[in-house]
Design a protein around this motif. Structure first.
Motif, PDB file in Angstrom:
ATOM      1  N   SER A  61       6.299   0.658   7.906  1.00  9.05           N
ATOM      2  CA  SER A  61       5.516   1.665   7.175  1.00  9.05           C
ATOM      3  C   SER A  61       4.541   2.393   8.088  1.00  9.05           C
ATOM      4  CB  SER A  61       4.743   1.020   6.030  1.00  9.05           C
ATOM      5  OG  SER A  61       5.610   0.527   5.056  1.00  9.05           O
ATOM      6  N   SER A 101      -0.776   8.243   1.846  1.00 10.72           N
ATOM      7  CA  SER A 101      -0.977   8.154   0.392  1.00 10.72           C
ATOM      8  C   SER A 101      -2.457   7.859   0.121  1.00 10.72           C
ATOM      9  CB  SER A 101      -0.122   7.014  -0.176  1.00 10.72           C
ATOM     10  OG  SER A 101      -0.622   5.764   0.293  1.00 10.72           O
ATOM     11  N   PRO A 102      -2.890   8.024  -1.119  1.00 12.97           N
ATOM     12  CA  PRO A 102      -4.277   7.658  -1.429  1.00 12.97           C
ATOM     13  C   PRO A 102      -4.599   6.204  -1.081  1.00 12.97           C
ATOM     14  CG  PRO A 102      -3.408   9.033  -3.171  1.00 12.97           C
ATOM     15  CD  PRO A 102      -2.253   8.707  -2.251  1.00 12.97           C
ATOM     16  N   GLU A 103      -3.689   5.294  -1.372  1.00 18.26           N
ATOM     17  CA  GLU A 103      -3.944   3.893  -1.033  1.00 18.26           C
ATOM     18  C   GLU A 103      -4.037   3.692   0.471  1.00 18.26           C
ATOM     19  OE1 GLU A 103      -1.646  -0.315  -1.042  1.00 18.26           O
ATOM     20  OE2 GLU A 103      -1.651   0.728  -2.979  1.00 18.26           O
ATOM     21  N   LEU A 137      -6.938  11.979   3.524  1.00 16.72           N
ATOM     22  CA  LEU A 137      -6.182  12.770   2.543  1.00 16.72           C
ATOM     23  C   LEU A 137      -6.283  14.262   2.841  1.00 16.72           C
ATOM     24  CD1 LEU A 137      -6.809  10.939  -0.837  1.00 16.72           C
ATOM     25  CD2 LEU A 137      -4.739  10.979   0.555  1.00 16.72           C
ATOM     26  N   GLN A 161      -3.852  15.154   5.479  1.00 16.81           N
ATOM     27  CA  GLN A 161      -2.483  15.188   4.956  1.00 16.81           C
ATOM     28  C   GLN A 161      -2.240  16.455   4.154  1.00 16.81           C
ATOM     29  OE1 GLN A 161       0.000  12.701   5.590  1.00 16.81           O
ATOM     30  NE2 GLN A 161       1.189  14.474   4.946  1.00 16.81           N
ATOM     31  N   ASP A 221       0.516  19.278   4.975  1.00 16.10           N
ATOM     32  CA  ASP A 221       1.562  19.602   3.992  1.00 16.10           C
ATOM     33  C   ASP A 221       1.516  21.067   3.581  1.00 16.10           C
ATOM     34  OD1 ASP A 221       2.369  16.950   4.038  1.00 16.10           O
ATOM     35  OD2 ASP A 221       1.362  16.426   2.160  1.00 16.10           O
TER      36      ASP A 221
END
Length: 99
Positions: A38, A50-52, A69, A72, A76
């Motif tokens: 991962s 991801s948020p987590e 975030l 990201q 994106d």
């Protein structure tokens, strides 16, 4: 305003967090509580934050989840903007000329 060709957050993670601390992907993945696969996917730009994951990174590197975030989202959005001209969208806003 969009940054011109922003780096993938995995590149930032590698250059500003892992390399300066001399961490391998395996060591960092163990500390983050995720698989090596991962983390490797993120670092190599094949997966996003991801948020987590943003929370995990913020806890591990004393940063904010929002900063990960935001990186990201900027990446994106920049990628999506490169294909703006190919989108078949009809404007729903009508321009009314002054009478």
């Amino acid at each position: 305003m969009l940054m011109h060709n922003p780096p993938h957050p995995g590149e930032i993670l590698k250059q500003l967090c892992l390399e300066p601390l001399g961490l391998t992907i395996t060591e960092a993945a163990q500390a983050l509580g995720i698989s090596r696969k991962s983390l490797s996917a993120i670092v190599n730009g094949r997966a996003g934050i991801s948020p987590e994951m943003a929370i995990r990174l913020s806890l591990a590197f004393d940063t904010t989840a929002a900063s990960w975030l935001n990186q990201q989202v900027m990446f994106d959005l920049w990628k999506a903007e490169q294909h703006r001209g190919n989108l078949k969208v009809k404007s729903l806003v009508t321009v009314q000329l002054a009478e």
